[in-house]
Write a protein that holds these residues in place. Sequence first.
Motif, PDB file in Angstrom:
ATOM      1  N   ALA A  52       0.803  -1.222   0.000  1.00  0.00           N
ATOM      2  CA  ALA A  52       0.000   0.000   0.000  1.00  0.00           C
ATOM      3  C   ALA A  52       0.835   1.270   0.000  1.00  0.00           C
ATOM      4  N   LEU A  53       2.153   1.163   0.167  1.00  0.00           N
ATOM      5  CA  LEU A  53       3.004   2.343  -0.005  1.00  0.00           C
ATOM      6  C   LEU A  53       2.955   2.857  -1.442  1.00  0.00           C
ATOM      7  N   VAL A  54       2.610   1.979  -2.378  1.00  0.00           N
ATOM      8  CA  VAL A  54       2.557   2.337  -3.801  1.00  0.00           C
ATOM      9  C   VAL A  54       1.171   2.094  -4.388  1.00  0.00           C
ATOM     10  N   HIS A  55       0.586   0.938  -4.073  1.00  0.00           N
ATOM     11  CA  HIS A  55      -0.630   0.511  -4.755  1.00  0.00           C
ATOM     12  C   HIS A  55      -1.885   0.892  -3.971  1.00  0.00           C
ATOM     13  N   THR A  56      -2.963   1.136  -4.705  1.00  0.00           N
ATOM     14  CA  THR A  56      -4.213   1.520  -4.060  1.00  0.00           C
ATOM     15  C   THR A  56      -4.768   0.346  -3.257  1.00  0.00           C
ATOM     16  N   ALA A 133       9.196  -0.076  -7.208  1.00  0.00           N
ATOM     17  CA  ALA A 133       8.550   1.100  -6.623  1.00  0.00           C
ATOM     18  C   ALA A 133       8.248   0.884  -5.149  1.00  0.00           C
ATOM     19  N   VAL A 134       7.722  -0.292  -4.796  1.00  0.00           N
ATOM     20  CA  VAL A 134       7.428  -0.578  -3.395  1.00  0.00           C
ATOM     21  C   VAL A 134       8.721  -0.589  -2.576  1.00  0.00           C
ATOM     22  N   ALA A 135       9.742  -1.261  -3.078  1.00  0.00           N
ATOM     23  CA  ALA A 135      11.007  -1.323  -2.350  1.00  0.00           C
ATOM     24  C   ALA A 135      11.619   0.062  -2.182  1.00  0.00           C
ATOM     25  N   ALA A 136      11.543   0.901  -3.208  1.00  0.00           N
ATOM     26  CA  ALA A 136      12.097   2.248  -3.119  1.00  0.00           C
ATOM     27  C   ALA A 136      11.388   3.061  -2.039  1.00  0.00           C
ATOM     28  N   ARG A 137      10.063   3.020  -2.040  1.00  0.00           N
ATOM     29  CA  ARG A 137       9.312   3.785  -1.039  1.00  0.00           C
ATOM     30  C   ARG A 137       9.588   3.271   0.372  1.00  0.00           C
ATOM     31  N   LEU A 138       9.673   1.963   0.525  1.00  0.00           N
ATOM     32  CA  LEU A 138       9.922   1.409   1.852  1.00  0.00           C
ATOM     33  C   LEU A 138      11.327   1.748   2.337  1.00  0.00           C
ATOM     34  N   MET A 139      12.328   1.680   1.450  1.00  0.00           N
ATOM     35  CA  MET A 139      13.688   2.036   1.859  1.00  0.00           C
ATOM     36  C   MET A 139      13.759   3.510   2.242  1.00  0.00           C
ATOM     37  N   GLN A 140      13.026   4.356   1.544  1.00  0.00           N
ATOM     38  CA  GLN A 140      13.021   5.774   1.910  1.00  0.00           C
ATOM     39  C   GLN A 140      12.408   5.968   3.299  1.00  0.00           C
ATOM     40  N   ALA A 141      11.321   5.245   3.581  1.00  0.00           N
ATOM     41  CA  ALA A 141      10.672   5.376   4.889  1.00  0.00           C
ATOM     42  C   ALA A 141      11.606   4.876   5.997  1.00  0.00           C
ATOM     43  N   GLU A 142      12.258   3.736   5.781  1.00  0.00           N
ATOM     44  CA  GLU A 142      13.154   3.197   6.802  1.00  0.00           C
ATOM     45  C   GLU A 142      14.376   4.088   6.986  1.00  0.00           C
ATOM     46  N   TRP A 143      14.870   4.631   5.886  1.00  0.00           N
ATOM     47  CA  TRP A 143      16.033   5.527   5.968  1.00  0.00           C
ATOM     48  C   TRP A 143      15.675   6.797   6.747  1.00  0.00           C
ATOM     49  N   ALA A 144      14.500   7.376   6.477  1.00  0.00           N
ATOM     50  CA  ALA A 144      14.074   8.581   7.191  1.00  0.00           C
ATOM     51  C   ALA A 144      13.923   8.304   8.687  1.00  0.00           C
ATOM     52  N   ARG A 145      13.407   7.116   9.017  1.00  0.00           N
ATOM     53  CA  ARG A 145      13.262   6.746  10.431  1.00  0.00           C
ATOM     54  C   ARG A 145      14.621   6.604  11.117  1.00  0.00           C
ATOM     55  N   ASP A 146      15.576   5.987  10.435  1.00  0.00           N
ATOM     56  CA  ASP A 146      16.862   5.666  11.064  1.00  0.00           C
ATOM     57  C   ASP A 146      17.884   6.788  10.971  1.00  0.00           C
ATOM     58  N   HIS A 147      17.782   7.616   9.918  1.00  0.00           N
ATOM     59  CA  HIS A 147      18.822   8.615   9.657  1.00  0.00           C
ATOM     60  C   HIS A 147      18.317  10.056   9.697  1.00  0.00           C
ATOM     61  N   ARG A 148      17.003  10.230   9.783  1.00  0.00           N
ATOM     62  CA  ARG A 148      16.404  11.574   9.794  1.00  0.00           C
ATOM     63  C   ARG A 148      16.831  12.389   8.572  1.00  0.00           C
ATOM     64  N   SER A 149      16.908  11.712   7.440  1.00  0.00           N
ATOM     65  CA  SER A 149      17.252  12.399   6.192  1.00  0.00           C
ATOM     66  C   SER A 149      16.569  11.673   5.038  1.00  0.00           C
ATOM     67  N   GLY A 227      21.380   7.904  -3.284  1.00  0.00           N
ATOM     68  CA  GLY A 227      21.968   7.123  -2.202  1.00  0.00           C
ATOM     69  C   GLY A 227      21.715   5.642  -2.359  1.00  0.00           C
ATOM     70  N   LEU A 228      20.843   5.276  -3.305  1.00  0.00           N
ATOM     71  CA  LEU A 228      20.519   3.876  -3.582  1.00  0.00           C
ATOM     72  C   LEU A 228      20.046   3.793  -5.025  1.00  0.00           C
ATOM     73  N   ALA A 229      20.441   2.719  -5.710  1.00  0.00           N
ATOM     74  CA  ALA A 229      19.995   2.491  -7.083  1.00  0.00           C
ATOM     75  C   ALA A 229      19.313   1.135  -7.194  1.00  0.00           C
ATOM     76  N   PHE A 230      18.346   1.079  -8.093  1.00  0.00           N
ATOM     77  CA  PHE A 230      17.756  -0.182  -8.540  1.00  0.00           C
ATOM     78  C   PHE A 230      18.117  -0.337 -10.013  1.00  0.00           C
ATOM     79  N   TYR A 231      18.622  -1.516 -10.367  1.00  0.00           N
ATOM     80  CA  TYR A 231      19.026  -1.781 -11.750  1.00  0.00           C
ATOM     81  C   TYR A 231      18.182  -2.917 -12.306  1.00  0.00           C
ATOM     82  N   LEU A 232      17.349  -2.610 -13.287  1.00  0.00           N
ATOM     83  CA  LEU A 232      16.558  -3.610 -13.989  1.00  0.00           C
ATOM     84  C   LEU A 232      17.370  -4.081 -15.183  1.00  0.00           C
TER      85      LEU A 232
END
Length: 312
Positions: A52-56, A133-149, A227-232
């Motif tokens: 649900a971070l990405v999908h309705t 997309a889901v992984a990117a949003r979740l990593m951003q949320a976890e990073w903001a929680r842990d690093h305040r950035s 700070g992070l890349a996804f490579y398809l």
Amino acid sequence: MLAFHSDAHSLALPPGHRFPQSKYRLLREHFEREPGLLRMLPAPAATEGELALVHTPDYVDAVLRGHLSAAEQREIGFPWSESMAERSRRSVGASIAAARAALQEGVAANMAGGTHHAYAHKGSGYCVFNDVAVAARLMQAEWARDHRSTLRVLVIDLDVHQGNGTAAIFRDDDTVFTFSMHGARNFPFRKEASDLDVDLPDGCGDAEYLDALDRALAEVWRRFEPGLAFYLAGADPHEGDRLGRLKLSYEGLARRDLRVLDALAERGIPVALSMAGGYGHDLATTVAVQVSTLTLAAQSWAAWGATGRGTG
């Protein structure tokens, strides 16, 4: 290198279906026969909250509980089944796990994934949920929680088909940069606007492709600092692909992967890989391309370990 697989959960496909799901099993079995490069683990299932971070919510519910209409199933290209829903959750979970591992170790992989045609509200083109997309949003949320950035994320999409769903999801998000290099006349026939799109002509070969990639990556580095890349790392630009329409050789695809992996390593950018598309006339060719990609990624991971880098 950590690599996460989800091929134990199969799709209930009718006889003659074009989707080559056996390639994922064949890829895993190759590395089981040649241990030493990968630490392969079964993928966890993404939770409803993560999806649900990405999908309705309505779309997540329809997939997980079997409420997809016949038209929605046709657009995805798969008939619904409980195994299809579970496989889709675990494909997302594999990219989440790979992204977490990449932030700790530099490089990690989803041995499937790259489901870039999925939009927030629907699936399309063999893509149910958008794993990156889901992984990117979740990593951003976890990073903001842990690093305040803010964790800035780059998506390098070198599947032969444009990453239209990913582009649409992040259209108004300046913390995620979407780069897609793809066949101009290939699916999807209505393209979305990525932050950087490179359209390639039918029949494009190694030299033209690699020149376009070099110029595109130079533009990415001018415009964005991730700070992070996804490579398809799609295998479908290969000259033997049924759906690709490009003419890259096996060696050309290896040079493509090295360009991407080396550029990220030089800049200290962790990367989570997804295998994305591959529909070879001879499925062994597709698997060989993906074996090469994962082998090169494992070598890049080893180099990260030698330098002692890590950002997690």
